[in-house]
Design an enzyme around this catalytic site. Structure first.
Site, PDB file in Angstrom:
ATOM      1  N   GLU A  93     -52.995 -24.185  44.307  1.00 19.12           N
ATOM      2  CA  GLU A  93     -52.750 -25.691  44.028  1.00 19.12           C
ATOM      3  C   GLU A  93     -51.496 -26.209  43.642  1.00 19.12           C
ATOM      4  OE1 GLU A  93     -55.719 -27.383  43.803  1.00 19.12           O
ATOM      5  OE2 GLU A  93     -56.845 -25.352  43.796  1.00 19.12           O
ATOM      6  N   PRO A 175     -63.658 -25.989  23.592  1.00 17.06           N
ATOM      7  CA  PRO A 175     -63.448 -26.145  24.839  1.00 17.06           C
ATOM      8  C   PRO A 175     -64.524 -25.415  25.766  1.00 17.06           C
ATOM      9  CG  PRO A 175     -61.998 -24.365  24.206  1.00 17.06           C
ATOM     10  CD  PRO A 175     -62.792 -24.777  22.672  1.00 17.06           C
ATOM     11  N   TYR A 177     -63.230 -23.481  28.036  1.00 16.69           N
ATOM     12  CA  TYR A 177     -62.519 -22.279  28.504  1.00 16.69           C
ATOM     13  C   TYR A 177     -61.546 -22.152  27.540  1.00 16.69           C
ATOM     14  CZ  TYR A 177     -60.118 -25.610  31.310  1.00 16.69           C
ATOM     15  OH  TYR A 177     -59.508 -26.704  31.941  1.00 16.69           O
ATOM     16  N   HIS A 181     -55.246 -26.343  26.853  1.00 14.34           N
ATOM     17  CA  HIS A 181     -54.980 -27.300  28.053  1.00 14.34           C
ATOM     18  C   HIS A 181     -55.092 -28.791  27.136  1.00 14.34           C
ATOM     19  CE1 HIS A 181     -59.150 -26.212  28.295  1.00 14.34           C
ATOM     20  NE2 HIS A 181     -59.644 -27.459  28.355  1.00 14.34           N
TER      21      HIS A 181
END
Length: 253
Positions: A93, A175, A177, A181
């Site tokens: 990415e 969350p 995971y 973030h």
């Protein structure tokens, strides 16, 4: 029973590991009509996550966090965040990264078509693996959080012309995971309402303000406070929290 079968233009968005995303349009000059998520192979965890769930509200005290939630997070399989590790270590990415520093990356979330500005959706991934969730945030992380807020605002201003007040930035608890973030979305985005609802989303601005009230030493605010949130009946913590989370009005005064 009848059904309608149609052919529609499809736009391939992304593919990585088990996940493929596509958008479909039923006509020209329209915003996307349908989003297709393909998970192959799908594990039992995926099936549970995307099964319709009944929600309950639980109250996670610091003691319940230590007893149930922290061990659950510690046992979270590493392969569930492999895709994120690949991004953070430069294996995937990289052409999509909008901002990169030694502390964090900002790039489009895989759910966004990178076309429809009203549904702009970015994600900030931090490099510090010791921050698993909201509970791990301390006053010393203020520099990191304010940098994410500043750089996210700068990126959307420079790239898409979105000015002050155009973004909603938030953190989920619980969350999907456990690698810290920040979600960065257009303030007018109406999708994913459950993910932006009270009981799961905590505004980055509010988190920064709370940490600014933290003492220089001693337990931080997110170590001390009870967190109230929604939990689906397919979540791995559901049974433990359903039986252990009490009504605060039942406590002796």
């Amino acid at each position: 029973m009848s059904c309608v079968i149609f052919r529609a233009p499809l736009w391939f968005i992304e593919s990585g590991l088990q996940y493929t995303w596509l958008f479909g349009w039923l006509g020209e000059d329209r915003e996307r009509d349908v989003k297709i998520n393909v998970i192959c192979p799908a594990t039992e965890v995926h099936i549970r996550k995307y099964t319709k769930q009944e929600q309950i509200i639980v109250r996670e005290t610091p003691a319940l966090y230590e007893q149930y939630v922290k061990p659950y997070i510690s046992g979270f399989p590493a392969d569930r965040t492999k895709w994120m590790e690949n991004i953070l270590t430069g294996l995937s990415e990289q052409s999509k990264v909008l901002y990169s520093s030694s502390k964090f990356l900002i790039l489009p979330d895989m759910k966004w078509d990178v076309k429809t500005l009203s549904s702009l959706y970015l994600i900030a991934l931090v490099q510090d693996r010791s921050i698993r969730s909201l509970r791990d945030l301390r006053r010393r992380h203020l520099g990191l959080l304010t940098s994410i807020r500043r750089e996210a605002s700068r990126v959307v201003q420079d790239k898409w012309g979105l000015g002050s007040g155009s973004l909603r930035m938030y953190i989920h608890y619980q969350p999907s995971y456990y690698h810290f973030h920040v979600h960065i979305v257009n303030a007018n985005f109406q999708g994913n309402m459950l993910g932006m609802s009270v009981g799961q989303a905590h505004l980055l601005d509010d988190i920064i303000s709370l940490l600014q009230l933290d003492p220089e030493e001693g337990p931080g605010v997110f170590e001390r406070m009870t967190l109230t949130y929604g939990l689906g009946d397919q979540h791995g913590l559901f049974e433990a929290m359903r039986h252990s989370s009490g009504n605060p009005d039942d406590a002796p005064s």
